[in-house]
Write a protein that holds these residues in place. Sequence first.
Motif, short mmCIF file in Angstrom:
data_model
loop_
_atom_site.label_atom_id
_atom_site.label_comp_id
_atom_site.label_asym_id
_atom_site.label_seq_id
_atom_site.Cartn_x
_atom_site.Cartn_y
_atom_site.Cartn_z
N THR A 76 0.78 -1.16 -0.05
CA THR A 76 -0.12 0.00 -0.01
C THR A 76 0.81 1.24 0.16
N THR A 77 0.28 2.35 -0.57
CA THR A 77 0.97 3.77 -0.46
C THR A 77 0.90 4.34 0.89
N ASP A 78 1.70 4.86 1.48
CA ASP A 78 1.82 5.31 2.76
C ASP A 78 0.76 6.56 2.83
N LYS A 79 0.55 7.27 1.57
CA LYS A 79 -0.33 8.24 1.30
C LYS A 79 -1.71 7.92 0.96
N PHE A 101 -5.90 -1.89 -5.87
CA PHE A 101 -6.83 -1.18 -5.13
C PHE A 101 -6.69 0.21 -4.99
N PHE A 102 -7.99 0.99 -4.85
CA PHE A 102 -7.81 2.24 -4.65
C PHE A 102 -8.80 2.58 -3.67
N ARG A 103 -8.59 3.93 -2.89
CA ARG A 103 -9.54 4.27 -1.64
C ARG A 103 -9.56 2.75 -0.80
N SER A 104 -8.62 2.36 -0.59
CA SER A 104 -8.64 1.20 0.29
C SER A 104 -7.70 1.13 1.46
N THR A 105 -8.27 0.35 2.61
CA THR A 105 -7.25 0.38 3.72
C THR A 105 -7.12 -1.11 4.07
N GLY A 113 -12.10 -2.06 0.48
CA GLY A 113 -11.89 -1.01 -0.60
C GLY A 113 -12.29 -1.68 -2.00
N TRP A 114 -11.59 -1.14 -3.12
CA TRP A 114 -12.31 -1.42 -4.50
C TRP A 114 -11.08 -2.01 -5.04
N GLN A 115 -11.03 -2.77 -5.85
CA GLN A 115 -10.26 -3.61 -6.75
C GLN A 115 -10.22 -3.56 -8.28
N VAL A 116 -9.41 -2.90 -9.08
CA VAL A 116 -9.32 -2.99 -10.39
C VAL A 116 -8.49 -4.37 -10.62
N GLU A 117 -9.18 -5.34 -11.24
CA GLU A 117 -8.51 -6.72 -11.58
C GLU A 117 -7.64 -6.59 -12.42
N VAL A 118 -6.64 -7.53 -11.94
CA VAL A 118 -5.49 -7.70 -12.90
C VAL A 118 -5.55 -9.46 -12.75
N ALA A 119 -5.77 -10.03 -13.83
CA ALA A 119 -5.89 -11.52 -13.68
C ALA A 119 -5.59 -12.26 -15.11
N ILE A 189 -3.24 3.64 -2.70
CA ILE A 189 -3.43 2.80 -3.60
C ILE A 189 -2.72 1.48 -3.14
N ALA A 190 -3.23 0.43 -3.53
CA ALA A 190 -2.68 -0.91 -3.23
C ALA A 190 -2.58 -1.87 -4.32
N LEU A 191 -1.34 -2.64 -4.28
CA LEU A 191 -1.22 -3.66 -5.19
C LEU A 191 -1.40 -5.12 -4.44
N GLN A 192 -1.94 -5.98 -5.25
CA GLN A 192 -2.25 -7.34 -4.42
C GLN A 192 -1.42 -8.46 -5.02
N ILE A 193 -1.24 -9.46 -4.19
CA ILE A 193 -1.02 -10.69 -4.40
C ILE A 193 -2.05 -11.65 -3.82
N HIS A 194 -2.77 -12.45 -4.99
CA HIS A 194 -4.02 -13.28 -4.42
C HIS A 194 -3.38 -14.56 -4.08
N ASP A 195 -4.25 -15.00 -3.00
CA ASP A 195 -3.75 -16.27 -2.47
C ASP A 195 -3.88 -17.57 -3.37
#
Length: 211
Positions: A76-79, A101-105, A113-119, A189-195
Amino acid sequence: MLKLRRLIVAGAAVLMLNSAFFALKGPSADPLKKPVKLFNGKDLKGWTVHGTEKWYVEGGELICESGPDKKYGYLTTDKFYKNFDLSLKFRQEANGNSGVFFRSTVTGTKVSGWQVEVAPPNHDTGGIYESYGRNWLVQIPEEKEGFLKMGEWNTLRIRAEGDRTQTWLNGHEMVDLTDAKIGAGEGSIALQIHDGGGIKVRWKDILLEEL
């Protein structure tokens, strides 16, 4: 009289030259907002890792990779960013199941929050998913699934302004959604690794312009 006319003509010429100069120079304008680099290409400064999965920098690229626990992981971005126009490039290796992810905690490895999918292909890259909430808000229709270039660099753009969220994949509009709940959201803003393990995605050129 002739001398007076000459003076008038000369004065008019000076005024015209001055006007032309100022027209060319133009009034001083406020500097335009410029996109900022969220990833500096060197390290993870400005970001926080959540979970035990791998996040590292290699050759100027940001890489996320499943670890031995094969769990969800987030960077996640610190900001916090509310209204923005974000663009980034990603290249999927292995199955490439990730997201932006955006507007996410994030608490632990639970994201709100909300994810724009990368798959992988035919799995809604560019669509919008609400974690621990309404789930899929917009999935990608079949006719747009071919825009993803698996194993190659792809450009993802996300624009969030007020209640409206738009996404583009490689220049093709994927989603145009107006949603009051998203509009009220706050976060990073957050990047994800799926399980599940076996995931590896490369990221670069992460640029954000605040609106």
